[in-house]
Design a protein around this motif. Structure first.
Motif, PDB file in Angstrom:
ATOM      1  N   GLU A   1       1.038   3.163  -2.330  1.00 14.77           N
ATOM      2  CA  GLU A   1       0.869   4.551  -1.937  1.00 14.77           C
ATOM      3  C   GLU A   1       1.610   4.704  -0.614  1.00 14.77           C
ATOM      4  O   GLU A   1       1.280   4.052   0.370  1.00 14.77           O
ATOM      5  CB  GLU A   1      -0.616   4.880  -1.757  1.00 14.77           C
TER       6      GLU A   1
ATOM      7  N   GLU B   1       1.513   4.248   5.514  1.00 24.92           N
ATOM      8  CA  GLU B   1       1.849   5.531   6.118  1.00 24.92           C
ATOM      9  C   GLU B   1       2.934   5.256   7.145  1.00 24.92           C
ATOM     10  O   GLU B   1       2.826   4.324   7.939  1.00 24.92           O
ATOM     11  CB  GLU B   1       0.626   6.149   6.819  1.00 24.92           C
TER      12      GLU B   1
ATOM     13  N   GLN C   1      -1.535   0.652   0.856  1.00 26.08           N
ATOM     14  CA  GLN C   1      -1.412   2.032   1.320  1.00 26.08           C
ATOM     15  C   GLN C   1      -0.623   1.987   2.619  1.00 26.08           C
ATOM     16  O   GLN C   1      -1.066   1.384   3.597  1.00 26.08           O
ATOM     17  CB  GLN C   1      -2.780   2.658   1.567  1.00 26.08           C
TER      18      GLN C   1
ATOM     19  N   ASN D   1       2.738   7.339   2.195  1.00 26.94           N
ATOM     20  CA  ASN D   1       2.468   8.671   2.754  1.00 26.94           C
ATOM     21  C   ASN D   1       1.757   9.566   1.746  1.00 26.94           C
ATOM     22  O   ASN D   1       2.085  10.727   1.571  1.00 26.94           O
ATOM     23  CB  ASN D   1       3.750   9.324   3.260  1.00 26.94           C
ATOM     24  N   GLY D   2       0.782   8.976   1.061  1.00 29.85           N
ATOM     25  CA  GLY D   2      -0.062   9.736   0.142  1.00 29.85           C
ATOM     26  C   GLY D   2       0.486   9.914  -1.257  1.00 29.85           C
ATOM     27  O   GLY D   2      -0.158  10.515  -2.109  1.00 29.85           O
ATOM     28  N   ASN D   3       1.676   9.358  -1.518  1.00 24.50           N
ATOM     29  CA  ASN D   3       2.286   9.498  -2.842  1.00 24.50           C
ATOM     30  C   ASN D   3       2.543   8.133  -3.461  1.00 24.50           C
ATOM     31  O   ASN D   3       2.847   7.168  -2.759  1.00 24.50           O
ATOM     32  CB  ASN D   3       3.620  10.252  -2.741  1.00 24.50           C
ATOM     33  N   ARG D   4       2.480   8.077  -4.790  1.00 29.84           N
ATOM     34  CA  ARG D   4       2.804   6.846  -5.522  1.00 29.84           C
ATOM     35  C   ARG D   4       4.280   6.518  -5.294  1.00 29.84           C
ATOM     36  O   ARG D   4       5.143   7.400  -5.331  1.00 29.84           O
ATOM     37  CB  ARG D   4       2.535   7.069  -7.005  1.00 29.84           C
ATOM     38  N   TYR D   5       4.560   5.242  -5.066  1.00 26.56           N
ATOM     39  CA  TYR D   5       5.936   4.817  -4.834  1.00 26.56           C
ATOM     40  C   TYR D   5       6.144   3.464  -5.494  1.00 26.56           C
ATOM     41  O   TYR D   5       5.389   2.517  -5.243  1.00 26.56           O
ATOM     42  CB  TYR D   5       6.207   4.716  -3.322  1.00 26.56           C
ATOM     43  N   ASP D   6       7.157   3.374  -6.353  1.00 25.79           N
ATOM     44  CA  ASP D   6       7.541   2.109  -6.979  1.00 25.79           C
ATOM     45  C   ASP D   6       8.453   1.357  -6.021  1.00 25.79           C
ATOM     46  O   ASP D   6       9.551   1.840  -5.708  1.00 25.79           O
ATOM     47  CB  ASP D   6       8.269   2.346  -8.301  1.00 25.79           C
TER      48      ASP D   6
END
Length: 68
Positions: free
Chosen positions: A6, A60, A58, A8-13
């Motif tokens: 995750e 940020e 996670q 910055n609050g978004n799913r990221y591969d």
């Protein structure tokens, strides 16, 4: 192995060639900027950017933008 975090609050591969925070910052073109990195709710100091990224971490990233 595919890692999903995750960011910055978004799913990221996470691309396979990215193994740690410093490499992630380079990939995101933020390596030369002043940033604050938080990983799993802990601030990561710059000398610990070699910390590996794991599945479901996670992260940020806050960077500063100038202007007026």
């Amino acid at each position: 192995m595919k890692r999903i975090i995750e960011l910055n609050g978004n799913r990221y591969d996470v691309p396979r060639d990215i193994g740690n925070i410093q490499e992630l910052l380079g990939h995101l073109e933020l390596a030369e900027r002043i940033v604050i990195v938080e990983m799993n709710r802990d601030i990561v100091s710059k000398d610990a950017y070699d910390k590996p990224i794991n599945d479901r971490d996670q992260i940020e990233i806050i960077h500063f933008v100038g202007g007026g």
